[in-house]
Write an enzyme that holds these catalytic residues in place. Structure first.
Site, short mmCIF file in Angstrom:
data_model
loop_
_atom_site.label_atom_id
_atom_site.label_comp_id
_atom_site.label_asym_id
_atom_site.label_seq_id
_atom_site.Cartn_x
_atom_site.Cartn_y
_atom_site.Cartn_z
N LYS A 22 0.83 -1.21 0.00
CA LYS A 22 0.00 0.00 0.00
C LYS A 22 0.86 1.26 0.00
O LYS A 22 0.62 2.20 -0.77
CB LYS A 22 -0.90 0.01 1.25
N ASN A 23 1.90 1.27 0.85
CA ASN A 23 2.68 2.50 1.00
C ASN A 23 3.66 2.74 -0.14
O ASN A 23 4.34 3.76 -0.18
CB ASN A 23 3.39 2.53 2.36
N CYS A 116 -4.85 13.05 13.99
CA CYS A 116 -4.70 11.65 13.56
C CYS A 116 -4.59 10.79 14.81
O CYS A 116 -4.05 11.24 15.82
CB CYS A 116 -3.44 11.54 12.72
N ARG A 121 1.43 14.32 13.20
CA ARG A 121 1.66 14.12 11.77
C ARG A 121 1.52 15.39 10.91
O ARG A 121 0.70 15.45 9.99
CB ARG A 121 0.77 13.00 11.23
N ASP A 306 5.07 0.44 11.93
CA ASP A 306 3.83 -0.17 11.43
C ASP A 306 3.66 -1.63 11.86
O ASP A 306 2.63 -2.23 11.58
CB ASP A 306 3.77 -0.07 9.89
N ILE A 328 8.77 6.80 16.65
CA ILE A 328 8.37 7.53 15.43
C ILE A 328 7.12 8.38 15.67
O ILE A 328 7.08 9.55 15.28
CB ILE A 328 8.11 6.55 14.26
N ARG A 398 -8.41 -0.28 5.20
CA ARG A 398 -7.61 0.76 4.55
C ARG A 398 -6.32 0.20 3.99
O ARG A 398 -5.80 0.71 3.00
CB ARG A 398 -7.23 1.85 5.57
N1 EPU Z 1 6.92 14.60 10.63
C1 EPU Z 1 7.02 15.93 10.89
N2 EPU Z 1 6.86 16.80 9.84
C2 EPU Z 1 6.59 16.39 8.56
C3 EPU Z 1 6.52 15.01 8.30
C4 EPU Z 1 6.69 14.13 9.38
O1 EPU Z 1 7.23 16.35 12.02
O2 EPU Z 1 6.48 17.23 7.67
C5 EPU Z 1 7.07 13.63 11.73
C6 EPU Z 1 5.81 12.81 11.97
O3 EPU Z 1 4.89 13.49 12.79
C7 EPU Z 1 6.34 11.54 12.59
C8 EPU Z 1 7.71 11.38 11.90
O4 EPU Z 1 8.03 12.66 11.37
O5 EPU Z 1 6.52 11.72 13.97
C9 EPU Z 1 7.76 10.36 10.79
O6 EPU Z 1 6.67 10.54 9.92
P1 EPU Z 1 6.71 10.22 8.38
O7 EPU Z 1 6.57 11.49 7.62
O8 EPU Z 1 7.87 9.35 8.06
O9 EPU Z 1 5.36 9.38 8.21
P2 EPU Z 1 4.44 9.43 6.93
O10 EPU Z 1 5.27 9.61 5.74
O11 EPU Z 1 3.29 10.33 7.17
C10 EPU Z 1 4.59 6.88 6.36
C11 EPU Z 1 3.63 5.74 6.21
C12 EPU Z 1 3.10 5.36 7.59
C13 EPU Z 1 4.28 4.96 8.46
C14 EPU Z 1 5.31 6.10 8.53
C15 EPU Z 1 6.56 5.75 9.29
C16 EPU Z 1 2.74 6.08 4.00
C17 EPU Z 1 1.59 6.45 3.15
N3 EPU Z 1 2.56 6.14 5.32
O12 EPU Z 1 3.85 7.94 6.93
O13 EPU Z 1 2.22 4.25 7.40
O14 EPU Z 1 3.85 4.66 9.76
O15 EPU Z 1 5.68 6.48 7.18
O16 EPU Z 1 7.20 4.66 8.72
O17 EPU Z 1 3.79 5.73 3.48
C18 EPU Z 1 0.44 2.82 7.90
O18 EPU Z 1 0.61 2.26 6.80
O19 EPU Z 1 -0.31 2.32 8.80
C19 EPU Z 1 1.12 4.07 8.19
C20 EPU Z 1 0.73 4.89 9.16
#
Ligand code: EPU
Length: 418
Positions: A22-23, A116, A121, A306, A328, A398
């Site tokens: 999915k991701n 969330c 996030r 995850d 995380i 999802r």
């Molecule tokens: N963060 C910030 N600012 C940003 C972006 C992230 O502070 O602009 C923080 C977040 O709040 C978090 C950390 O950085 O504390 C890491 O977040 P990240 O951006 O890596 O998460 P994401 O890209 O929103 C993806 C996956 C998630 C998975 C995380 C961590 C997708 C679509 N989603 O989310 O997947 O948990 O990386 O590996 O790729 C899931 O599939 O259940 C899921 C939540």
């Protein structure tokens, strides 16, 4: 609202196949916006977040056709470079269209994600990176508006902290920027590498994806391509934990074992036997008396957040105390309270969960709070005595393709009801 009825305890045995990630599929679909030509993606999982992303591409103006596991996207014209609140509120990954739209059209409008269940996030790292590429970013009426009328230009972007979708958003934007972009402290997740492979097939010039520095030479345009999405390592990991927690013998097929090393190490520490069979299958045999093993979530190649909730379910059945540290997300322990309702002994202290086991679980009515939390409740229900009802399984839909059918195939007693 659908529920799962699960009867336990069961011992899982047999073969279970893994779907596409999915991701990986989500950013791949967003990347289709970077070209006027058709892009065909194979092995797209049939899960709700993908349906949401396909609707989003449709509202933006792309033609989206699905044929079994393949999706063909043709974004000849972009009629509305916008991700509306209605879609973003159901799926935060909608912000993945920000970079591609800005690169392709010089402007984009994306609703800001709200609260969330697993943490704050924000997407500040996406927007500050795009500003370094020359975009002007403003915020009004709950939307982020980004503009780059003269087009984006290459820059050095050093991420303050590692972000998966932030890296992907910037990677996509940089493919069409003038000159060279360096992404430093980039995410090294396999999904980032898979996206870079797709972009490479579309004509992008990218080096270093999968490492923490990615170098991109901007090109004038990208073309159509065909690409197959990598297997879902989180779904595969969930099935491995399912085999281990039920003391079963499960062959997880169509997975990529090198993406699952951190979990395999922990499963073995806990007493399970894990063997690779051929290039794309893992066999797990659960221990009769699993042992506790501490675990800390980390960015890839560390233990994935995850799989934290699912691992916690396993530790409720392990002998001894295990300390699970979530680094995380700040609020990703909602499942702990529900597991406690089933009889688990878990104490939360800030970012740590202290699990004392083994505890006999008993079936109960529980509520799924997010995607991976729901998976952990399904695992716990399979070893609990009696019947469990898991409410709000739309969360699990999802990101897991027909999880009840796949688990039933290896011996789970699980039914979906209204
Ligand atoms: N963060 C910030 N600012 C940003 C972006 C992230 O502070 O602009 C923080 C977040 O709040 C978090 C950390 O950085 O504390 C890491 O977040 P990240 O951006 O890596 O998460 P994401 O890209 O929103 C993806 C996956 C998630 C998975 C995380 C961590 C997708 C679509 N989603 O989310 O997947 O948990 O990386 O590996 O790729 C899931 O599939 O259940 C899921 C939540």
């Amino acid at each position: 609202m659908d529920k799962f009825l699960i009867r336990g305890p069961v011992r899982l045995e047999g073969e279970v196949p893994v779907s596409g990630a999915k991701n990986s599929a989500l950013p791949a679909l967003a990347a289709c916006l970077l070209t006027r030509e058709p892009v065909t993606l194979e092995r797209i999982p049939r899960v709700r977040d993908i349906a949401t992303m396909k609707s989003l591409l449709g509202t933006i103006g792309a033609r989206v056709e699905t044929d079994g596991g393949a999706v063909r996207v043709e974004a000849k014209e972009i009629s509305q470079p916008e991700a509306p609140y209605q879609l973003v509120k159901t799926m935060r990954a909608s912000s993945l269209v920000l970079g591609p739209l800005l690169a392709r059209c010089g402007r984009a409008r994306v609703s800001m994600p709200g609260g969330c269940a697993i943490g704050a996030r924000p997407i500040n790292l996406h927007t500050s990176g795009l500003e370094l590429l020359g975009a002007r970013v403003t915020q009004s009426h709950g939307y982020i508006e980004a503009e780059a009328p003269q087009g984006l230009r290459g820059a050095v972007v050093h991420f303050d902290r590692i972000t998966v979708t932030g890296t992907e958003d910037l990677l996509m934007a940089a493919t069409l920027a003038r000159g060279e972009t360096l992404l430093e402290n980039a995410a090294r997740e396999p999904e980032v590498k898979d996206l870079a492979d797709l972009l490479g097939r579309m004509g992008a010039r990218i080096e270093g994806a999968g490492a923490s520095t990615i170098r991109i030479q901007g090109v004038d345009w990208l073309h159509g391509a065909e690409h197959t999405i990598i297997p879902d390592r989180i779904e595969a990991g969930t099935f491995l934990i399912a085999g281990a927690i039920t003391g079963g013998d499960v062959l997880v097929t169509g997975c990529q074992p090198e993406h699952l090393q951190a979990l395999i190490v922990k499963l073995r520490q806990g007493g399970a036997e894990v063997q690779q069979q051929g290039a794309a299958a893992l066999r797990v045999r659960g221990a009769r008396a699993p042992r506790s093993a501490d675990m800390t979530t980390e960015e890839h190649p560390g233990f994935p957040t995850d799989l934290q909730a699912q691992y916690m379910a396993l530790m409720t059945q392990a002998e001894g105390i295990s300390i699970i540290t979530e680094t995380i997300f700040e609020n990703r322990f909602m499942h702990a309270l529900e597991l406690t309702r089933m009889g688990a002994n878990i104490r939360i202290e800030g970012r740590q969960a202290i699990v004392a086991g083994p505890r006999k679980l008993s079936g109960a009515q529980v509520i799924a709070s997010d995607l991976r939390a729901s998976a952990s409740l399904v695992l716990a229900a399979m070893v609990a005595e009696g019947e469990s009802t898991i409410d709000r399984v739309y969360h699990i839909d999802r990101g897991y393709e027909r999880i009840e059918a796949k688990l039933a195939q290896v011996g789970a007693n699980i039914q979906r009801t209204e």
